[in-house]
Design a protein around this motif. Structure first.
Motif, mmCIF file in Angstrom:
data_model
loop_
_atom_site.group_PDB
_atom_site.id
_atom_site.type_symbol
_atom_site.label_atom_id
_atom_site.label_comp_id
_atom_site.label_asym_id
_atom_site.label_seq_id
_atom_site.Cartn_x
_atom_site.Cartn_y
_atom_site.Cartn_z
ATOM 1 N N GLY A 74 -3.115 -15.030 -2.492
ATOM 2 C CA GLY A 74 -2.295 -15.410 -3.567
ATOM 3 C C GLY A 74 -1.342 -14.290 -4.148
ATOM 4 N N CYS A 75 -1.821 -13.073 -4.088
ATOM 5 C CA CYS A 75 -0.797 -11.950 -4.827
ATOM 6 C C CYS A 75 -0.083 -11.141 -3.486
ATOM 7 C CB CYS A 75 -1.880 -11.111 -5.625
ATOM 8 S SG CYS A 75 -2.458 -12.109 -7.134
ATOM 9 N N HIS A 76 -1.093 -10.947 -2.547
ATOM 10 C CA HIS A 76 -0.529 -10.013 -1.283
ATOM 11 C C HIS A 76 0.575 -10.606 -0.526
ATOM 12 C CE1 HIS A 76 -2.757 -6.507 -2.468
ATOM 13 N NE2 HIS A 76 -3.660 -7.134 -2.742
ATOM 14 N N ALA A 77 0.548 -12.071 -0.571
ATOM 15 C CA ALA A 77 1.785 -12.630 0.347
ATOM 16 C C ALA A 77 2.835 -12.490 -0.396
ATOM 17 C CB ALA A 77 1.122 -14.004 0.662
ATOM 18 N N THR A 78 3.089 -12.671 -1.691
ATOM 19 C CA THR A 78 4.200 -12.746 -2.462
ATOM 20 C C THR A 78 4.498 -11.202 -3.019
ATOM 21 O OG1 THR A 78 3.031 -13.284 -4.480
ATOM 22 C CG2 THR A 78 3.633 -15.204 -2.832
ATOM 23 N N GLY A 79 3.371 -10.379 -3.220
ATOM 24 C CA GLY A 79 3.861 -9.154 -3.986
ATOM 25 C C GLY A 79 3.654 -9.483 -5.521
ATOM 26 N N ALA A 80 3.072 -10.442 -6.012
ATOM 27 C CA ALA A 80 2.872 -10.846 -7.424
ATOM 28 C C ALA A 80 2.490 -9.536 -8.152
ATOM 29 C CB ALA A 80 2.045 -11.851 -7.563
ATOM 30 N N ALA A 81 3.030 -9.373 -9.281
ATOM 31 C CA ALA A 81 2.522 -8.055 -10.061
ATOM 32 C C ALA A 81 2.708 -6.785 -9.389
ATOM 33 C CB ALA A 81 1.218 -8.337 -10.803
ATOM 34 N N GLY A 82 3.217 -6.724 -8.089
ATOM 35 C CA GLY A 82 3.480 -5.436 -7.603
ATOM 36 C C GLY A 82 2.451 -5.318 -6.554
ATOM 37 N N GLY A 87 1.756 -7.498 5.775
ATOM 38 C CA GLY A 87 2.894 -7.591 6.857
ATOM 39 C C GLY A 87 3.966 -6.586 6.606
ATOM 40 N N THR A 88 3.915 -6.003 5.583
ATOM 41 C CA THR A 88 5.214 -5.109 5.105
ATOM 42 C C THR A 88 4.494 -3.576 5.257
ATOM 43 O OG1 THR A 88 4.843 -5.017 3.015
ATOM 44 C CG2 THR A 88 6.431 -6.770 3.675
ATOM 45 N N SER A 89 5.687 -2.639 5.252
ATOM 46 C CA SER A 89 5.486 -0.963 5.303
ATOM 47 C C SER A 89 4.547 -0.755 4.127
ATOM 48 C CB SER A 89 6.822 -0.349 5.390
ATOM 49 O OG SER A 89 7.527 -0.751 4.211
ATOM 50 N N ASP A 90 4.448 -1.719 3.062
ATOM 51 C CA ASP A 90 3.827 -1.334 2.030
ATOM 52 C C ASP A 90 2.178 -1.019 2.345
ATOM 53 O OD1 ASP A 90 5.756 -2.135 0.350
ATOM 54 O OD2 ASP A 90 4.526 -4.030 -0.618
ATOM 55 N N TRP A 91 1.680 -1.764 3.545
ATOM 56 C CA TRP A 91 0.353 -1.371 4.102
ATOM 57 C C TRP A 91 0.192 -0.109 4.708
ATOM 58 C CZ3 TRP A 91 -3.906 -2.495 1.748
ATOM 59 C CH2 TRP A 91 -3.944 -3.584 0.806
ATOM 60 N N ALA A 92 1.351 0.299 5.558
ATOM 61 C CA ALA A 92 1.339 1.416 6.373
ATOM 62 C C ALA A 92 1.493 2.652 5.332
ATOM 63 C CB ALA A 92 2.830 1.406 7.298
ATOM 64 N N ASP A 93 2.003 2.503 3.936
ATOM 65 C CA ASP A 93 1.768 3.477 3.133
ATOM 66 C C ASP A 93 0.505 3.863 2.575
ATOM 67 O OD1 ASP A 93 4.442 3.950 3.597
ATOM 68 O OD2 ASP A 93 5.265 2.866 1.879
ATOM 69 N N ARG A 94 -0.104 2.426 2.340
ATOM 70 C CA ARG A 94 -1.650 2.532 1.773
ATOM 71 C C ARG A 94 -2.359 3.054 2.786
ATOM 72 N NH1 ARG A 94 1.590 0.473 -1.418
ATOM 73 N NH2 ARG A 94 1.218 -0.189 -3.468
ATOM 74 N N GLY A 95 -2.385 2.841 3.947
ATOM 75 C CA GLY A 95 -3.492 3.183 4.919
ATOM 76 C C GLY A 95 -3.587 4.707 5.141
ATOM 77 N N SER A 96 -2.664 5.255 4.564
ATOM 78 C CA SER A 96 -2.729 6.927 4.652
ATOM 79 C C SER A 96 -3.597 7.622 3.613
ATOM 80 C CB SER A 96 -1.389 7.607 4.636
ATOM 81 O OG SER A 96 -0.958 7.249 3.300
ATOM 82 N N LYS A 97 -4.012 6.678 2.510
ATOM 83 C CA LYS A 97 -4.956 7.046 1.420
ATOM 84 C C LYS A 97 -6.373 6.879 1.964
ATOM 85 C CE LYS A 97 -2.014 5.145 -2.441
ATOM 86 N NZ LYS A 97 -2.120 4.246 -3.536
ATOM 87 N N GLY A 98 -6.481 6.254 3.001
ATOM 88 C CA GLY A 98 -7.611 6.169 3.592
ATOM 89 C C GLY A 98 -8.616 4.742 3.145
ATOM 90 N N ILE A 131 -9.013 -5.601 3.463
ATOM 91 C CA ILE A 131 -8.164 -4.568 3.463
ATOM 92 C C ILE A 131 -7.714 -4.104 4.774
ATOM 93 C CG2 ILE A 131 -7.985 -2.040 2.960
ATOM 94 C CD1 ILE A 131 -9.954 -2.740 0.581
ATOM 95 N N GLN A 132 -8.670 -4.102 5.735
ATOM 96 C CA GLN A 132 -8.379 -3.617 7.069
ATOM 97 C C GLN A 132 -7.290 -4.777 7.790
ATOM 98 O OE1 GLN A 132 -9.392 -0.666 8.806
ATOM 99 N NE2 GLN A 132 -7.693 -1.298 9.907
ATOM 100 N N HIS A 133 -7.548 -6.001 7.352
ATOM 101 C CA HIS A 133 -6.835 -6.998 8.057
ATOM 102 C C HIS A 133 -5.358 -6.742 7.427
ATOM 103 C CE1 HIS A 133 -5.485 -11.083 9.156
ATOM 104 N NE2 HIS A 133 -5.177 -11.325 7.913
ATOM 105 N N MET A 134 -5.196 -6.427 6.044
ATOM 106 C CA MET A 134 -3.737 -6.169 5.592
ATOM 107 C C MET A 134 -3.237 -4.944 6.203
ATOM 108 S SD MET A 134 -4.089 -7.450 1.786
ATOM 109 C CE MET A 134 -5.806 -7.315 1.464
ATOM 110 N N ILE A 135 -4.185 -3.931 6.568
ATOM 111 C CA ILE A 135 -3.607 -2.749 7.255
ATOM 112 C C ILE A 135 -2.873 -2.716 8.627
ATOM 113 C CG2 ILE A 135 -4.131 -0.406 8.044
ATOM 114 C CD1 ILE A 135 -6.028 -0.095 5.556
ATOM 115 N N ASP A 136 -3.885 -3.690 9.270
ATOM 116 C CA ASP A 136 -3.686 -4.158 10.779
ATOM 117 C C ASP A 136 -2.149 -4.933 10.918
ATOM 118 O OD1 ASP A 136 -5.681 -2.972 11.561
ATOM 119 O OD2 ASP A 136 -6.820 -4.173 11.703
ATOM 120 N N SER A 137 -1.734 -5.523 9.530
ATOM 121 C CA SER A 137 -0.863 -6.527 9.742
ATOM 122 C C SER A 137 0.602 -5.910 10.134
ATOM 123 C CB SER A 137 -0.733 -7.382 8.477
ATOM 124 O OG SER A 137 -0.345 -6.380 7.364
#
Length: 139
Positions: A74-82, A87-98, A131-137
């Motif tokens: 509901g939020c992560h497919a559209t980027g609602a509220a940030g 499926g975007t590089s947003d998650w590549a960056d987040r993955g580095s946080k652990g 979370i892992q599913h989103m990172i793997d995307s």
């Protein structure tokens, strides 16, 4: 005169009976309009006829994709509220946080995301899987 009196009595009874039927009909209509829309059945409450289902099916936890699709998309497919978009590089960056940090953020909430996002009934393991599913995307 007796016939007129009998007719008037019959007419009066007819009106009274009609008014009584109408009142009953109105009462039934009011009861129908104000009745409860639904009912709550709590797991283990036998008075519901077994209608209450367990929060998680007997098969165990939901898959990461099921949790993402039902609760996170509901939020992560559209980027609602940030929210970082699936499926975007947003998650590549987040993955580095652990994973530990990402899971803590999901459990406690971060920025506009409330605690546990929209998945109040998710276990920590289900959240971690989503979370892992989103990172793997993005891989």
């Amino acid at each position: 005169m007796k016939k007129i009196t009998s007719a008037l009595v019959a007419l009066g009874l007819g009106v009274a009976l009609s008014a009584s039927v109408q009142a009953t009909s109105n009462d039934e209509a009011v009861i129908e309009r104000i009745k409860a829309v639904g009912s709550v059945c709590i797991e283990g409450d036998d008075s519901c006829g077994g209608a209450a289902a367990a929060p998680v099916a007997a098969g165990g936890t939901r898959s990461a994709e099921e949790v993402y699709t039902a609760k996170c998309a509901g939020c992560h497919a559209t980027g609602a509220a940030g929210a970082p978009k699936y499926g975007t590089s947003d998650w590549a960056d987040r993955g580095s946080k652990g994973m530990e940090t990402l899971l803590a953020n999901a459990i406690n909430g971060i920025n506009a995301m409330p605690p546990r996002g929209l998945c109040a009934d998710c276990s920590d393991e289900e959240l971690q899987g989503a979370i892992q599913h989103m990172i793997d995307s993005v891989q």
